[in-house]
Structure formats: structure tokens, C-alpha cells
Design an enzyme around this catalytic site. Structure first.
Site, PDB file in Angstrom:
ATOM      1  N   ARG A   1       2.883 -30.389 -19.931  1.00  0.00           N
ATOM      2  CA  ARG A   1       4.014 -30.047 -19.060  1.00  0.00           C
ATOM      3  C   ARG A   1       3.938 -30.890 -17.788  1.00  0.00           C
ATOM      4  NH1 ARG A   1       5.160 -23.640 -19.091  1.00  0.00           N
ATOM      5  NH2 ARG A   1       7.249 -24.428 -18.809  1.00  0.00           N
TER       6      ARG A   1
ATOM      7  N   ASP B   1      11.138 -18.376 -25.726  1.00  0.00           N
ATOM      8  CA  ASP B   1      10.497 -19.238 -26.719  1.00  0.00           C
ATOM      9  C   ASP B   1       9.782 -18.453 -27.813  1.00  0.00           C
ATOM     10  OD1 ASP B   1      11.317 -21.612 -25.539  1.00  0.00           O
ATOM     11  OD2 ASP B   1       9.608 -21.675 -24.187  1.00  0.00           O
TER      12      ASP B   1
ATOM     13  N   LYS C   1       3.488 -10.528 -20.718  1.00  0.00           N
ATOM     14  CA  LYS C   1       4.489 -11.584 -20.813  1.00  0.00           C
ATOM     15  C   LYS C   1       5.692 -11.137 -21.650  1.00  0.00           C
ATOM     16  CE  LYS C   1       3.315 -15.871 -20.676  1.00  0.00           C
ATOM     17  NZ  LYS C   1       2.770 -17.242 -20.811  1.00  0.00           N
ATOM     18  N   GLU C   2       6.059 -11.954 -22.664  1.00  0.00           N
ATOM     19  CA  GLU C   2       7.270 -11.631 -23.429  1.00  0.00           C
ATOM     20  C   GLU C   2       7.128 -10.406 -24.319  1.00  0.00           C
ATOM     21  OE1 GLU C   2       7.616 -16.220 -22.913  1.00  0.00           O
ATOM     22  OE2 GLU C   2       6.017 -14.739 -23.162  1.00  0.00           O
TER      23      GLU C   2
ATOM     24  N   GLN D   1       4.562 -15.647 -12.617  1.00  0.00           N
ATOM     25  CA  GLN D   1       5.264 -15.732 -13.894  1.00  0.00           C
ATOM     26  C   GLN D   1       5.479 -14.360 -14.512  1.00  0.00           C
ATOM     27  OE1 GLN D   1       3.407 -16.568 -17.726  1.00  0.00           O
ATOM     28  NE2 GLN D   1       4.448 -18.543 -17.722  1.00  0.00           N
TER      29      GLN D   1
END
Length: 800
Positions: A358, A489, A632-633, A686
Site C-alpha cells: 500500500r 473488501d 473490524k468488518e 480504523q
């Protein structure tokens, strides 16, 4: 428990306890030459690229986490006692060692007091330069003379490529050299190869950097890491410091470093200043020129003053005073600064992000990262928009990542069809109108920009191509395909599975495009957009409402995610928010979906992405199942999405709930509960562990996140409501009822506008008129004709 405080006048955060739950960090410099620094002076430095230009080594996820960094050791030559000018790495007992770290925009200052010696170390990179300053001031606060030795220490990389340097040791341990010549440590990698300054990515070339010291006499040096540290020793107790003298060792192969020793004799109350300069190039050219121009104390002070002036000038473009000091800290300094840092660095460098994989500008991230900074750096945003538009393929899809040093518009290989993501270019419909409204640069829509692979179009043409890309790739229900991924994602629907989130993005894009086309007199373009809008509205209405909330997505095989019948991932935050943000949801749907979010997803620390988490769903469909529940997700509190929940509540007129959501993820609001948050209380993160995790409330991955830009945009444009418009400045706050009002100052198109908001009736929203320099104007738009260099506005919520 608190570990520090905000200093709003200085635009600084002051760390008063060094034993923070995790190392806290700040940013130095720019993409020309930049670095990370922690509250213990840990971190690293690089030129141009964190992954391809690393000069100071950093070991990720190591213990201790941020060493070695930029270290000053001090040693008493009479007692043999030694310590560091930051608490770590030596780590003296805190009942005898006092320290305070100040983080400001682009610099860090660390003050210490130990055994009658005070130090103040300052670290920064001057504007537009390829070198860094470490300034150390040492004061004898005792009553007797002191004889001290100072050691300035940095560990060098052998190869500027991060991965090679850390992992390919059978190669990299044979290419590094460092030696001392004429007052400079001269460091190199592959020194016998020619330089290739025109091709930064060419690894088969020599690289050079240097280190020197001003303000004192260099009496020793070491360029070999093992010789300086000693066998089986660490940076907490280096052998050379223990013995009191460097060994004057050159570094050849293995591991190189830069250590410069300077002995000081201090009378009581005497202060001495040393300056370390470390930079890019050959020491006999770049190093000597830099030392001549920048080596003096006065030059260092001038550079610091210029750095602060630059950053403070950007931050002062928007100032607010509200009843919530924590909110003010973020808007006036740390939210704005975080957004600027993220604009500069994307996702390439932190104590977590390595730059590997990245290293450039991720397409979807970068387009969103402009939202929060358009008011502060409109020229840079325009340039970045051109760059990203030129990374759009002629198909309308995007190159997933852009490397500015190698990007050649019109000549890039097109993205393989199977690698397109469905959301990439749709973010233009959020960012470009914000830039145009901020600047009045309506001609931007007619500017011609090449596509990445072939052809060119106006900016408006690029926007149409983005919409056509999604409209041409729809599934069996007429909704846009998720392709390789939509924003999430982890969602793997199959290439022709349908994303409801992207459907709402396309809807917003069509509405926006129609409005832009109408303003430009392009009536056929407007008619096209409205005709497509009618089609997608029909498809959404037919399939996407589940009775209490909007579904998540439809897989290629027809499986529906995010319904009341689902065992896992029953409700998804993004589709509830974007149904409202896109203007699709009616009043009943808005009320029901927001109530469902509050019931199933909201918590003290923020709104979870989905619930319940995934534990049994196939990884081939939902890769979030790889992650622990509540992370997270997978049902975690993903910070990027929090502003969307805030904006949805604002659009529904629910100011109190919107602000409660905003404050839940606002870092400064957690300054008193840092033991739970653990990371910096001045930087967005994040994600945060949700109630489904045993670490509920712990936050991770600070600084570089889409959170920063969206949060600052949401605060300034929608909570405070000072929102640029084609015809002027819209003044439309949506605040908690309990606020009696607020005062704000904003730069807009070169004019300073002072706004006083009054709220005598405890309303959330609603301004019927403005008093502009004493003149009444109906509505909430401050028209351009009424904006002068110093404009005063009074607006009353709830007034008729």
C-alpha cells in the site's frame, strides 16, 4: 485514567505520563522526506516512499514496539550513570525520572528531568527539505558542575526497500556501509553502483545518506550496530554508552548505524544546545551544503517557526467554540490535522502500515481523503483530483492503486476486468462537488483529463463514464454488480452478485450528475441521468427493503444477505445509512432503519458494522469470518462508517442522536478512558472492538483511515453546518438541543466569515433567516454578493 491533555492555544497534545498503554505517534515531514516519531522518540524516516525509500530501520510488531528510532543517550562521566532523553529505551524509574512529550503538527518535543539534568529534545523536518533536525538542549539544574557525554544514535537500513532490508538478509547484510569522514557519517547501500536519480524505483543503484552534529565537538563515533550495542545487549543498555566511549568503528556489511558522541562540561544553570542533522545525498555534497545553510541554532529556530506558521495557517482556516471542548479540540486542531496527514500519506506509513503493498494512493481511499481538506488546501486537492481522474480507465473503472512516481496517464495497462472494484469511481460524486462548491471552480467540470490507459474526456465526461461503468454491470435484479469488491473488501458475492450499497452510491451519483448538468446547461445529460435514476429506483424499491431495514447484498447464486431471517450479519450499517444519504429512503423507511441501527448496532463506543457477527458463514462468501467476532468488518466498530451514521441521523433531523454517535467515536472524548481505548486520544482509528469482543472499546490502527476525512467533513459541513454552496455559504447546523449555540470563524473564497449561532428554544436544526452585518437575509444561504473580507453573521435556530 489520563495520560495527557490538550493544549489548544499551541495546537499541541501534551503527554504527561510516558507509560502510555501503547506507543503514541506523530508525523514528520512530507512525501519528499518524512517520518514517524513516538512519545519515546521511536519510529523511522524515509524519502519519497516508506516502502522503497526507508533509511532508518523499524521492526513492526516487535517488543519494545517503537525502537530504535532517534535516540539521545546521556552519561555522567563521574558516576557512570546513563539515561535517555526520552523515557525509553533506557527506562529509568518514574519516581526519579520526569518527562513530558508535546506533539504538534509536524514536530515532537520531549522534556525530561533526571538527577539534576534537564533535557529538551525537538524533532522535525523543515519545509521542502530532505533532512531532519534533532535538537537537544541540556541544562545543569544542580549546584555543582557536571561532566556529561551525549550519544546521538540511529539504526540505518542496508537496503531502502523495506521488505528486502528486513527479510532478505542473505543479500542485504552484504550491501550496507557507513563510515566517518570530516565530521559526517557517510552511509550507503550498493555504493559501487552508479546513481539513477531519474528512476527512484530502480533498486540496482547506489543510495546515499548522511548524519552530522552541530553545536559541539564530535569526540567519537560508531557505524557498526553490534560494536555499539555489544553482544546480547539492546538499546536499553548499549555497551559503548555503559563504557562511556564509542569505539570509532566503521560499518561494513551486517548492520550499520550512526552514533555520534559529544562530551559536555556544564556549570550550574548552564545550557548547551546540540543539533543533529540527518538527510539524503552524499555527505560531501548535500551534507556539507545543508550544514552550511541549516546548521546554526538560528537556522534551526527559523525552520521551526516556518513549519509552525505553515501548519497553524492551515488549521486557523476554521475555528469553532462550542460547549464541548473535546469537540473543539478535534475541529480546531486534531481532526483537521489528522485529515491532512491522511491526505499526505494515504495508508502507507505508521507503526502499523508498512508501505509494502500500500505504498501509493489507493484509489477509493484517496478520493475520499480529499473531502475533509478541500477548505484547507484547495489547490492541492485540485491536483490530486486530476491525478485520480487520470487513473480512471477508459471503461469507467479504476486502477486500484496509483504510484505518482511511475503513473503515466494514457499509457497505463488497463485493469484486468476481474480486478475492478465496483465503488472506486463513485466516490468522485462526493468529493468533486465539495471541491467545486468550496472554490467556485465550475470550469473544472470542463477540464480535459486523460484516462489511465487510453483516450481522454472532460471531468464531466469522466463522471458519466463512472456511472456508465456500473450501469453496464448489473445483476439479475438490475442492481449494480459488486465485482471484485464493493467498499467492503470482505464481501465476496461472485462477480455478478449485486451490491445494495453500490446501488445507493449510483443513485447518489445520478442525482449529483443531473444537478451538475443542469447547472451547466447540459439538458440532455440531465435527462439521461434522470432516466437512469428512474430505472435504478425501480430496482431498489422492488428488492431491497426487508420490512424493517434495507438488505445487505445479493450473491451471484441469488442468496440474500442482511435480512431479518439471516442468522449472521442480519443487519448491515452501510445500506441503512446510504439509503438515506442517497435520498432513496422515504420517511417511514428512514425512521424504521435508523431505529433498527440504534437497537441492533449502536453502543457506547460506536456503531457496529453488522450484527450478529459471522462465525459459520463460508469464507468464500464472507471473508470477515476470518476475523474474531466484534473485530473490524466482522461486527466490529469500523470507524470509517461512523460518520455515515451521523449524517443519516442529521438528514433525519435527529441532532441529539447524530451528536451522540459522533462523540462515541471521537478520540478526544476518550481522553479520560485511555486505558480502554489504548491508542492515541488525538487521532482517529480504523476500528474499535465492539460488544461482541472481550476487548470491547479497545481501538486499533491509528491515524491513517478514511475516518479522518469523513469525520472532519461531517463536523464542519453538517454538525456545525457551515457548508459551501454554488451560490455562497450554507449555514445549516444540526446540533444537540442542549447547546445554547456556538461561535465559528471560517475562511471561504478568501474572506473571513464570523458566524454566531444562537439556540434559545433548544432546537436541533432550522434557520429561517440570517443577519449579515446587520442586514436580514431570508433563508440559510449566505449569498456570495453579501460576503466581504470580514463578514459577521448571526443565525438563530428555530426562529421565524
Amino acid at each position: 485514567m489520563t495520560y495527557g491533555r490538550f493544549d489548544p492555544l499551541a495546537h499541541e497534545y501534551v503527554i504527561t505520563r510516558p507509560d502510555t498503554p501503547r506507543p503514541w505517534s506523530n508525523y514528520l515531514g512530507s512525501r519528499l522526506y518524512g517520518g514517524i516519531i513516538t512519545n519515546h522518540a521511536g519510529g523511522y524516516s524515509f524519502t519519497r516512499s516508506p516502502a522503497e525509500g526507508r533509511i532508518l530501520r523499524h521492526r513492526y510488531n516487535s517488543v519494545p514496539a517503537e525502537q530504535p528510532g532517534r535516540i539521545f543517550y546521556l552519561r555522567d562521566r563521574d558516576t557512570a550513570d546513563y539515561w535517555s532523553a526520552a523515557w525509553q529505551p533506557v527506562g529509568k524509574p518514574l519516581d526519579r525520572y520526569r518527562t513530558e512529550t508535546r506533539f504538534g503538527p509536524g514536530y515532537a518535543s520531549i522534556a525530561t528531568a533526571y538527577e539534576g539534568i534537564d533535557t529538551e529534545s525537538l524533532y522535525f523536518i523543515p519545509l521542502n527539505q530532505e533532512f531532519e533536525y534533532w535538537r537537544l538542549r541540556v541544562t545543569n539544574t544542580g549546584k555543582i558542575p557536571r561532566r556529561l557525554s551525549v550519544f546521538a544514535c540511529a539504526e540505518f537500513t542496508n537496503e531502502w526497500n523495506l521488505v528486502n532490508d528486513l527479510l532478505n538478509l542473505q543479500y542485504t547484510q552484504y550491501i550496507g556501509e557507513a563510515s566517518f569522514h570530516d565530521g559526517f557519517i557517510r552511509a550507503s547501500s550498493c555504493s559501487r553502483l552508479p546513481e539513477d536519480p531519474g528512476d527512484f524505483t530502480n533498486r540496482d543503484q547506489s543510495r546515499w545518506w548522511w548524519m552530522t552534529l552541530a553545536g559541539g565537538d564530535i569526540c567519537g563515533y560508531d557505524c557498526d550496530r553490534e560494536a555499539f550495542l555489544g553482544a546480547y545487549r539492546g538499546y536499553d543498555r548499549p555497551l559503548a554508552v555503559k563504557l562511556g566511549s564509542c569505539g570509532n568503528n566503521a560499518g561494513v556489511s551486517d548492520n550499520t548505524c550512526g552514533v555520534l558522541q559529544c562530551d559536555l562540561d556544564l556549570e550550574p544553570s548552564e545550557t548547551r544546545e546540540l543539533r543533529v542533522l540527518l538527510g539524503i545525498g552524499r555527505s560531501d555534497r548535500a551534507g556539507r551544503a545543508t550544514l552550511r545553510r541549516h546548521g546554526s541554532a538560528a537556522a534551526c529556530e527559523r525552520a521551526l517557526t516556518a513549519l509552525k506558521a505553515r501548519w497553524h495557517g492551515l488549521l486557523e482556516s476554521f475555528r469553532v467554540e462550542t460547549p464541548d471542548a473535546a469537540f473543539d479540540h478535534m475541529v480546531n486542531t486534531w481532526g483537521a490535522y489528522n485529515a491532512l496527514v491522511t491526505f499526505e500519506w494515504s495508508r502507507s506509513c505508521s507503526l502499523v502500515y508498512t508501505g509494502d503493498q500500500r505504498d501509493g494512493f489507493g484509489f477509493r481511499d484517496t478520493v475520499q481523503d480529499m473531502l475533509g481538506v478541500a477548505a484547507m488546501i484547495p489547490h492541492e486537492v485540485r491536483q490530486r483530483l486530476i491525478l485520480m481522474l487520470s487513473a480512471q480507465d477508459a471503461t469507467g473503472g479504476a486502477q486500484p492503486e496509483v504510484h505518482p512516481w511511475s503513473h503515466t496517464p494514457g499509457k497505463m495497462k488497463p485493469t484486468p476486468a476481474g480486478h475492478y472494484r465496483s465503488d472506486d469511481c463513485l466516490w468522485f460524486f462526493n468529493t468533486i462537488p465539495v471541491y467545486v462548491a468550496e472554490t467556485g471552480d465550475t470550469a473544472f467540470y470542463d477540464e480535459i483529463v486523460p484516462f489511465a490507459d487510453k483516450g481522454k474526456a472532460t471531468v464531466l465526461g469522466h463522471l458519466r463514464r463512472a456511472l456508465e461503468f456500473n450501469l453496464a454491470r448489473t445483476g439479475r435484479n438490475g442492481l449494480p454488480c459488486g465485482l471484485q469488491a464493493d467498499w467492503n473488501d470482505c464481501l465476496k458475492l461472485g462477480y455478478k452478485g449485486e451490491s445494495v450499497f453500490v446501488a445507493f452510491q449510483v443513485r447518489l451519483g445520478l442525482v449529483t450528475y443531473a444537478g451538475v448538468a443542469a447547472s451547466m446547461g447540459r439538458h440532455r445529460e440531465r435527462a439521461w441521468a434522470l432516466a437512469e435514476l428512474k430505472k435504478i429506483d425501480h430496482a431498489i424499491a422492488r428488492i431491497c427493503w426487508d420490512g424493517r431495514w434495507f438488505i445487505w447484498a445479493i450473491a451471484e447464486d441469488g442468496s440474500v444477505f442482511g435480512t431479518a431471517k439471516s442468522q449472521e450479519g442480519r443487519i448491515y450499517l452501510n445500506t441503512q445509512c446510504w439509503a438515506i444519504l442517497s435520498g432513496f429512503a422515504d420517511a417511514k423507511q428512514t425512521k424504521s432503519s435508523l431505529a433498527s441501527v440504534r437497537k441492533h448496532l449502536a453502543s457506547f463506543y460506536g456503531v457496529a458494522m453488522c450484527a450478529p457477527p459471522f462465525e459459520k458463514t463460508s469464507v468464500n462468501v464472507m471473508r470477515a469470518v476470518l476475523m474474531n467476532p466484534g473485530n473490524k468488518e466482522n461486527g466490529g466498530i469500523f470507524s470509517h462508517t461512523q460518520s455515515w451514521a451521523v449524517l443519516a441521523e442529521i438528514m433525519a433531523g435527529n441532532g441529539n442522536q447524530a451528536y451522540a454517535y459522533y462523540r462515541a467515536f471521537m478520540p478526544s472524548a476518550q481522553n479520560d478512558i485511555v486505558d480502554r481505548r489504548e491508542i492515541e486520544p488525538f487521532a482517529h482509528c480504523q476500528s474499535t472492538h465492539s460488544r461482541f469482543s472481550p476487548k470491547f472499546g479497545a481501538s486499533r490502527v491509528p491515524w491513517l483511515s478514511g475516518t479522518a476525512s469523513w469525520a472532519h467533513y461531517t463536523a464542519t459541513h453538517h454538525i456545525l453546518g457551515l457548508r459551501p454552496d454554488a451560490g455562497g455559504l450554507r449555514i445549516d447546523p444540526c446540533i444537540p438541543r442542549e447547546w445554547p449555540g456556538f461561535n465559528a470563524r471560517r475562511l471561504f473564497r478568501g474572506c473571513e466569515i464570523h458566524v454566531e449561532i444562537r439556540n434559545p428554544t433548544k432546537a436541533n436544526r432550522g434557520i429561517s433567516h440570517l443577519l449579515v452585518n446587520g442586514e436580514r437575509i431570508e433563508g440559510n444561504l449566505l449569498p456570495l454578493a453579501s460576503i466581504k473580507p470580514d463578514t459577521r453573521v448571526i443565525a438563530t435556530l428555530g426562529a421565524v
